[in-house]
Design an enzyme around this catalytic site. Structure first.
Site, PDB file in Angstrom:
ATOM      1  N   PHE A 126       0.880  -1.156   0.000  1.00 26.43           N
ATOM      2  CA  PHE A 126       0.000   0.000   0.000  1.00 26.43           C
ATOM      3  C   PHE A 126       0.923   1.212   0.000  1.00 26.43           C
ATOM      4  CE2 PHE A 126      -2.762   3.230   1.856  1.00 26.43           C
ATOM      5  CZ  PHE A 126      -3.895   3.059   1.094  1.00 26.43           C
ATOM      6  N   ASP A 195       3.465  -4.988   8.364  1.00 20.93           N
ATOM      7  CA  ASP A 195       2.230  -4.210   8.310  1.00 20.93           C
ATOM      8  C   ASP A 195       1.069  -5.209   8.269  1.00 20.93           C
ATOM      9  OD1 ASP A 195      -0.083  -2.901   7.463  1.00 20.93           O
ATOM     10  OD2 ASP A 195       1.016  -1.454   6.250  1.00 20.93           O
ATOM     11  N   TYR A 220      -9.439  -0.231  11.450  1.00 18.62           N
ATOM     12  CA  TYR A 220     -10.752   0.070  10.864  1.00 18.62           C
ATOM     13  C   TYR A 220     -11.161  -0.906   9.772  1.00 18.62           C
ATOM     14  CZ  TYR A 220      -7.651   2.842   7.764  1.00 18.62           C
ATOM     15  OH  TYR A 220      -6.651   3.270   6.947  1.00 18.62           O
ATOM     16  N   LYS A 221     -10.380  -1.953   9.556  1.00 24.94           N
ATOM     17  CA  LYS A 221     -10.775  -2.962   8.576  1.00 24.94           C
ATOM     18  C   LYS A 221     -11.396  -4.143   9.340  1.00 24.94           C
ATOM     19  CE  LYS A 221      -7.009  -1.416   5.551  1.00 24.94           C
ATOM     20  NZ  LYS A 221      -7.769  -0.695   4.520  1.00 24.94           N
ATOM     21  N   ARG A 369     -12.379  -5.925  -5.906  1.00 27.51           N
ATOM     22  CA  ARG A 369     -11.873  -6.467  -4.650  1.00 27.51           C
ATOM     23  C   ARG A 369     -13.042  -6.784  -3.729  1.00 27.51           C
ATOM     24  NH1 ARG A 369      -7.852  -3.265  -0.571  1.00 27.51           N
ATOM     25  NH2 ARG A 369      -9.868  -2.304  -0.126  1.00 27.51           N
TER      26      ARG A 369
END
Lengths: 393, 393
Positions: A126, A195, A220-221, A369
């Site tokens: 990312f 990560d 937050y995922k 996705r």
């Protein structure tokens, strides 16, 4: 009809199915974007009311002590710890993932031997990790070398100070082999920084077991902490005493209210703290973590694989061959909790899916996705998503 | 009785008195700690319910666009701008004050001429600024030199790259002369970075008018954004193109969703963004800023001085001479919006005050600190605080 029936059977046998009641999700929506923004745990709005109305509005400044605000970063860190295989006292919550990447990577470089002048970073990461890694390398006088995860082994050497890798690739959903990569990095005398944004809460991580040095992740995922909720930093206990943060804020001080001009870092995970903790977001996150009570990460992983397997099975059954290209690896050992599919008109396809109540996301230029969050996605959702996808295509 | 009557007259004539109704404060409490944690604006809990329940819970990922989440940092920055005398497009909200000090000071050092190797920092600063400044200097190869604000003029020279100063001293309440210090720093060829934590929302700052280069501030004191609410960064428009952030996160990228491996900074204030914005805290802050609608900072300053003058008058009338030592300067030009008083048993005195419903705070080792927040503190509160203080002493 076979897959509809099969979905019902799988849902009936799903021991995690009862967790869905803990979430507030719009009626009829198939939400496969929890790898971008986790759904709302039902308890959160009530908790926010209490934090704002009573703890802030009535108790005011007293809440720093009496409502446990001050110790929230390390307390919530200890709630996240079992989800990523860490013993207590090694994780602290606060700041964004980007800021934590900076702390972790500069910290790792400073823990490495002085002569080591190269930092490896996952070139498929990312982007923010790469941008921040570039700054960390620049500010410590090291050279940043982007390499694909499969090139890491060949790139490691006596110059390597630290390696920053993603556990799961945000685009392809590929799961990287954290145990063996960490071991190889250590064998080369370097430090491993992971990560966990796309793995924590979806599969076992085993930070302690595999000897990871430092790690960061968002909440937050798969952890459902809310939009932009605070991220976390893991510093393995064996490194804490020498961990030298580039952001030595007052709340990471050994005696923060002593207000001394010299910085004396606190012991333990607290050393990773920077400024005043953002209480509204942090306590919303704490409340959201209640959905993990009694949940075993191994069963989450088992369901996650069952969900992605079943999705691929339904897609294969429903969608004409050649219309979609599978980006995510088929092998379980290489698959995170998402399925990425490539098609030329992915942007338009995702818009049409969303219009029909199936929410995934589009990654430029051609990737669809779909994230599978075992606590609130069921097999019926999966079947419907594949069916609607076939209709749209 | 004279002061009670006088308080009633002052309250009756106070054009800001009506703002108090916009805050939720416990009945009977005299809250003089808004310089540590501002009181709760009444509208915030309802707004939080809407953000959590509807924007997060129902709209989910769509809210990044549809609910304006993505642009919140710069939009809220523009709401703060008039309170600190800045034109739009120069302030961005996010991260803690400490993290913003790091961005601002490293940014200033990089904007300064290469040969300048010294950074001056206010030696009386709130400690975190000094700790972070030390890290900023270390990571840019500069030397940090702590000096008292009154020594700045003598310390400036051809080696000075940047100077980090507080507008109001957190302990003494002393207001520093931002216009003349900024001019002197510029005359020496250096950049001025101001910390506005204890001035923004209490008095005019005039960032643009006085040519300040960069500034930071918190939003949880006089701006009432909530415990640990996001801080902000000001980068003067003339510096934005060359502003080179040490934390170049993806949300400060010119094309964040392009997901390109190269960092290309956005134009304007957005360049100061780092990670994903913390939406719950950020939108609570945005809601809290509604209390400033129609409020002129000059009238806030006039009332603030009237409040602190009246407090000193009441203390002088009620408290036996010699029992307290005034720390805050008497001259209006040198006074922020707080009064600090020294006494040996300050810790015990503050406990007794709080037990009697007068909340200030104690700063180690011997300072009683009272903050006067013109939007919700009245002259009757001030008289009562002084009276209870005299009783306790």
């Amino acid at each position: 009809m076979f897959h509809v029936k099969r979905a019902a059977e799988l849902d009936a046998a799903d021991e995690l199915a009862k967790q869905r009641a803990l979430f507030s999700l719009p009626e009829g929506l198939v939400y496969l974007d929890g790898n971008s923004l986790g759904a709302l745990p039902r308890a959160v709005p009530g908790r926010l009311q209490d934090v704002a109305g009573r703890e802030w509005g009535e108790l005011l400044i007293r809440s720093w002590d009496e409502s446990g605000w001050w110790t929230a970063p390390e307390r919530i860190g200890d709630r996240i710890a079992p989800l990523v295989g860490a013993a207590a006292g090694q994780i602290v919550v606060g700041d964004s993932t980007s800021v934590n990447v900076f702390k972790a990577l500069v910290g790792a470089i400073r823990l490495a031997d002085d002569g080591r002048d190269e930092v490896l970073v996952d070139a498929t990461t990312f982007p923010t990790d790469g941008y921040i890694a570039e700054s960390a390398a620049r500010m410590t006088g090291r050279t940043l070398r982007p390499v694909c995860p499969e090139e890491v082994l060949g790139a490691l050497g006596p110059r390597t100070a630290a390696v920053l890798l993603n556990h799961v690739d945000y685009r392809s959903g590929r799961l990287h082999d954290l145990p063996s990569l960490t071991a190889a990095i250590h064998a080369a005398g370097a430090l491993a920084v992971w990560d966990l944004c796309h793995s924590a809460g979806a599969l076992p991580v085993g930070l302690d077991e595999h000897g990871v040095d430092l790690a960061v992740g968002c909440t937050y995922k798969y952890l459902n902490g809310g939009p932009g909720s605070p991220a976390y930093l893991y510093v393995a206990a064996r490194h804490q005493e020498r961990f030298d943060s580039p952001l030595p804020g007052w709340t990471g001080h050994a005696n923060p209210f002593g207000m001394t001009p010299e910085y004396a870092p606190a012991d333990g995970a607290v050393r990773g703290r920077v400024g005043t903790p953002d209480i509204l977001s942090m306590l919303a996150l704490e409340s959201s973590l209640d959905v993990w009570e009694g949940v075993d990460v191994a069963s989450v992983r088992a369901k996650s694989l069952a969900l992605t397997d079943f999705f691929l099975e339904c897609v294969q059954a429903y969608v004409p061959e050649g219309r979609l290209e599978l980006v995510t690896p088929l092998a379980h050992a290489e698959r995170g909790s998402q399925v990425a599919l490539r098609c030329d008109d992915a942007g338009e396809v995702m818009k049409a899916l969303i219009a029909r109540g199936v929410v995934g996301d589009f990654r430029h230029p051609d990737v669809l996705r779909f994230g599978f969050t075992p606590l609130y996605v069921g097999f019926g959702d999966v079947e419907r998503a594949a069916r609607v996808l076939a209709e749209v295509l």
